[in-house]
Write an enzyme that holds these catalytic residues in place. Structure first.
Site, PDB file in Angstrom:
ATOM      1  N   LYS A 306       0.876  -1.178   0.000  1.00 57.13           N
ATOM      2  CA  LYS A 306       0.000   0.000   0.000  1.00 57.13           C
ATOM      3  C   LYS A 306       0.910   1.223   0.000  1.00 57.13           C
ATOM      4  O   LYS A 306       1.524   1.544   1.010  1.00 57.13           O
ATOM      5  CB  LYS A 306      -0.915  -0.009   1.234  1.00 57.13           C
ATOM      6  CG  LYS A 306      -1.894   1.146   1.212  1.00 57.13           C
ATOM      7  CD  LYS A 306      -2.831   1.099   2.384  1.00 57.13           C
ATOM      8  CE  LYS A 306      -3.894   2.179   2.285  1.00 57.13           C
ATOM      9  NZ  LYS A 306      -3.491   3.440   1.704  1.00 57.13           N
ATOM     10  N   GLU A 458       2.805   2.034   3.445  1.00 58.76           N
ATOM     11  CA  GLU A 458       1.957   2.167   4.638  1.00 58.76           C
ATOM     12  C   GLU A 458       1.457   0.827   5.155  1.00 58.76           C
ATOM     13  O   GLU A 458       0.840   0.760   6.193  1.00 58.76           O
ATOM     14  CB  GLU A 458       0.701   2.972   4.278  1.00 58.76           C
ATOM     15  CG  GLU A 458       0.939   4.385   3.912  1.00 58.76           C
ATOM     16  CD  GLU A 458      -0.409   5.061   3.679  1.00 58.76           C
ATOM     17  OE1 GLU A 458      -0.706   5.989   4.434  1.00 58.76           O
ATOM     18  OE2 GLU A 458      -1.156   4.653   2.775  1.00 58.76           O
ATOM     19  N   LYS A 463      -6.516  -8.291  -1.725  1.00 53.62           N
ATOM     20  CA  LYS A 463      -7.635  -8.308  -2.675  1.00 53.62           C
ATOM     21  C   LYS A 463      -7.897  -9.730  -3.173  1.00 53.62           C
ATOM     22  O   LYS A 463      -6.955 -10.460  -3.449  1.00 53.62           O
ATOM     23  CB  LYS A 463      -7.294  -7.437  -3.898  1.00 53.62           C
ATOM     24  CG  LYS A 463      -6.907  -6.013  -3.548  1.00 53.62           C
ATOM     25  CD  LYS A 463      -6.372  -5.293  -4.777  1.00 53.62           C
ATOM     26  CE  LYS A 463      -5.951  -3.886  -4.433  1.00 53.62           C
ATOM     27  NZ  LYS A 463      -5.432  -3.153  -5.601  1.00 53.62           N
TER      28      LYS A 463
END
Length: 546
Positions: A306, A458, A463
């Site tokens: 991310k 981060e 998914k």
């Protein structure tokens, strides 16, 4: 104009879109019609009531003056153009006060005082406009809704030397002709906040209901239809309209299609296309790796870094134009001349148009490492000159939504990712693919999470690849989970801050402080230094006590 229905056309329910309207078939919709609805909406907090009031107005407009429907929907959403065109209402208070002073002849001190008492500039304008005696020889002209909308649009687009004077002139002209509640909503509309608790989603639902009941061919489709059949139809039409607007977030395109195609066919004509930003799919926060594994048990899924950057939805149009949009669908093309120059090198032969979802991250090319978001935020917001760029960026692509004229939204992520890798190539230090890992065990995910944090990211996005893996614009779906180090169990932190100043509340918070400026003590400087302004999370009782 409208009104070509059979004279004996029946209507269900107590509202009649023609008889209960305040204007005639083919005549322009008066601005007062929407202001009266806003007044009723302001007096309730019940969402279903609000939807019904708005739905009734839209039904009358469809039945009598369908040409005015677009302007009506825009004013209900309090906007003048699609979000990505960056045309903002939001006229400053000083300018609006000046216009009220010049229109009503009231001294500025009285206006200032009333503003403190009432907490709303629109109410101030209505108060002084109501007190004004009309001059015998100047009968105000009735304000028309479409004209007010056009004026709003013109005012929002004024720029350059004399723009302030032009704005005041245009605002004054409307205020002079305004009656009853109209001045209140002219001022609030220009401020860019109606303050009646009306959200865009509510407007869309009301439009879906109105377009289901009243079409340009039928005054009330419910006549002769069972209530179950109607409920199923309106539910489907709401889904259709929201989907159309998520894929093509432009009222200019969607509202005319409601009238011309009907809600059953709207998704055939309003679809994703390059040049129009699609609302991004969002992820749900999680509290730990175990929650991810519970959610995705037995499914194939991928974990991606991310990135700590800015969402960049990059569009390549058939004519070779390249556009970049932000997470909020604002156009950022002029902010990234370096991405525009680089993109052609990332395309493999045969790519003529595409929409790629990516994260644009600040990048140190010498050290070949990602930089934190703070360094990206120092870049100028628009009209960036290539030679002035100090902060370099790298584009990390993670999804492909559209390729060579075809929407990929309904294809699973596994297929979309395969097409992304097949049709694009890395450009050293400028374009790459999101680092992903199809992990399956707690240890693997935890190891990968650590790796992402070390790489200045981060955390992870997790998914599903094939099952329930379509791209759902604007939904915070359970099929995308985000795992950030600061979400993990036992790592949450609280901050002890000191309130050192406050803002007087407006609207519902008039008469109390509505927000606080918080600070923390810096012992080296021996002073309090401000950290943030905080206005959410307080109950009414809190604010009263403070």
């Amino acid at each position: 104009g409208g009104g070509s229905y059979p004279a004996d056309a029946k209507v269900k329910g107590s509202f009649h879109p023609i008889k209960d309207a305040t204007w005639n078939a083919g005549a322009p919709v008066p601005y007062r019609a929407i202001c009266d609805v806003f007044e009723k909406i302001e007096a309730t907090t019940k969402r279903l009531e609000i939807q019904e009031m708005l739905c009734n107005l839209f039904r009358s407009v469809i039945a009598l003056t369908p040409d005015d429907l677009l302007a009506t929907v825009y004013l209900a959403c309090n906007s003048v153009a699609p979000g990505f065109e960056n045309v903002e209402l939001g006229i400053g208070e000083a300018l609006l006060k000046k216009a009220i002073v010049q229109t009503t002849g009231t001294d500025l001190k009285f206006i200032q005082k009333s503003y403190v008492d009432l907490g709303d500039l629109g109410s101030v304008a209505m108060h002084y406009k109501g007190k004004q005696k009309s001059l015998m020889f100047s009968k105000p002209k009735k304000l028309m809704l479409k004209q007010v909308f056009q004026n709003f649009k013109t005012i929002a687009n004024f720029s350059g030397g004399k723009s302030q004077d032009k704005k005041i002139g245009a605002i004054k002209k409307m205020l002079v002709d305004s009656m009853g509640p109209e001045p209140k909503y002219i001022i609030r509309g220009l401020q860019g906040k109606l303050r009646i608790g009306l959200a865009e989603q509510t407007v869309l639902v009301a439009l879906a209901q109105a377009g289901t009941i009243t079409t340009t061919a039928c005054l009330d489709t419910r006549v002769g239809m069972g209530s179950d059949a109607y409920d199923a139809l309106v539910a489907q039409n709401e889904i259709n309209l929201k989907q159309a607007f998520s894929e093509l977030p432009s009222l200019d395109r969607v509202v005319p299609a409601v009238l011309s195609e009907g809600l059953a066919r709207i998704n055939e004509v309003c679809q994703l296309c390059a040049g129009y930003p699609v609302k991004p799919m969002l992820a749900k926060p999680t509290t730990g790796v175990s929650e991810v594994l519970d959610r995705f048990e037995g499914l194939e899924f991928t974990c991606e870094f991310k990135y700590d950057g800015e969402r960049g939805q990059v569009h390549l149009l058939e004519d070779g134009t390249i556009k970049v949009f932000s997470r909020n669908m604002e156009e950022n093309t002029s902010k990234y001349p370096d991405i525009i120059a680089m993109l052609p090198k990332a395309l493999k032969p045969g790519v003529s148009s595409c929409i790629m979802d990516s994260e644009v991250v600040a990048y140190d090319r010498e050290l070949k490492k990602l930089m934190p978001f703070q360094s990206l935020s120092t870049r100028s917001k628009k009209d960036t000159k290539t030679e002035d760029i100090k902060i370099q960026v790298i584009m990390c692509a993670f999804d492909l939504l559209y390729l060579n004229g075809e929407s990929l939204l309904k294809r699973p992520l596994g297929e979309r990712r395969k097409l992304l890798l097949e049709n694009f190539q890395e450009v050293e230090n400028k374009f790459t693919f999101a680092v992903g890992n199809d992990a399956t065990t707690t240890e693997e995910i935890e190891g990968f999470l650590e790796e992402s944090i070390k790489g200045n990211c981060e955390g992870l996005m997790v998914k599903t690849l094939y099952k329930d893996a379509t791209y759902e614009p604007s939904k915070r779906s359970l099929n995308w989970l985000k795992l950030k180090k600061d979400y993990l169990e036992g790592m949450g932190d609280t901050l002890d801050l000191v309130p050192i100043a406050a803002w007087l509340g407006k609207g519902k918070r008039t008469g109390r402080y509505g927000a606080y400026l918080c600070a923390c003590y810096n012992p080296d400087e021996e002073e309090y230094q401000t950290v943030c302004k905080i206005g959410t999370g307080f109950s009414d009782e809190n604010l009263e006590t403070f």
